[in-house]
Design a protein around this motif. Structure first.
Motif, mmCIF file in Angstrom:
data_model
loop_
_atom_site.group_PDB
_atom_site.id
_atom_site.type_symbol
_atom_site.label_atom_id
_atom_site.label_comp_id
_atom_site.label_asym_id
_atom_site.label_seq_id
_atom_site.Cartn_x
_atom_site.Cartn_y
_atom_site.Cartn_z
ATOM 1 N N SER A 57 0.829 -1.212 0.000
ATOM 2 C CA SER A 57 0.000 0.000 0.000
ATOM 3 C C SER A 57 0.863 1.262 0.000
ATOM 4 C CB SER A 57 -0.920 0.023 1.227
ATOM 5 O OG SER A 57 -0.157 0.253 2.396
ATOM 6 N N ASN A 58 0.295 2.349 -0.474
ATOM 7 C CA ASN A 58 0.994 3.636 -0.433
ATOM 8 C C ASN A 58 1.311 4.046 0.994
ATOM 9 O OD1 ASN A 58 0.979 3.936 -3.208
ATOM 10 N ND2 ASN A 58 -0.967 5.028 -3.214
ATOM 11 N N GLU A 59 0.410 3.746 1.926
ATOM 12 C CA GLU A 59 0.614 4.118 3.329
ATOM 13 C C GLU A 59 1.829 3.385 3.904
ATOM 14 O OE1 GLU A 59 -3.543 5.056 2.245
ATOM 15 O OE2 GLU A 59 -2.281 3.306 1.933
ATOM 16 N N ALA A 60 1.932 2.086 3.634
ATOM 17 C CA ALA A 60 3.083 1.325 4.133
ATOM 18 C C ALA A 60 4.373 1.806 3.488
ATOM 19 C CB ALA A 60 2.885 -0.165 3.867
ATOM 20 N N LYS A 61 4.325 2.039 2.206
ATOM 21 C CA LYS A 61 5.525 2.518 1.499
ATOM 22 C C LYS A 61 5.981 3.859 2.057
ATOM 23 C CE LYS A 61 4.602 -0.086 -2.657
ATOM 24 N NZ LYS A 61 4.101 -0.087 -4.014
ATOM 25 N N ASN A 62 5.042 4.730 2.389
ATOM 26 C CA ASN A 62 5.381 6.023 2.976
ATOM 27 C C ASN A 62 6.098 5.845 4.313
ATOM 28 O OD1 ASN A 62 5.365 8.913 3.327
ATOM 29 N ND2 ASN A 62 3.608 8.641 4.686
#
Length: 79
Positions: A57-62
């Motif tokens: 997910s974008n959130e995890a990658k962030n």
């Protein structure tokens, strides 16, 4: 730390009554830490609706791109 990504994650409860910070608040609070110290910050205990439980997910990658960590099932940490 139990964290929520944003108010929208808990749409049936008053978020002000849940005493846990949003991840974005923690990322901001800890951003001044050096790389070694950031690496010690491990986000755990995610709600099942939390997008960061998927490492794609974008959130995890962030979170990971900023040098922090996300706990995974069966991780073991020494104290």
């Amino acid at each position: 730390m139990l964290h929520f990504i944003a108010e929208r994650e808990i749409d049936n409860r008053d978020i002000s009554q849940i005493p846990h910070p949003f991840i974005i608040e923690s990322l901001e609070r800890f951003k001044a830490l050096d790389t070694l110290e950031r690496n010690k910050v491990i986000f755990i205990h995610f709600n099942h609706t939390h997008p960061a439980i998927s490492l794609d997910s974008n959130e995890a990658k962030n979170i990971l791109d900023q040098g922090f960590n996300i706990a995974r099932i069966n991780d073991v940490y020494g104290l």
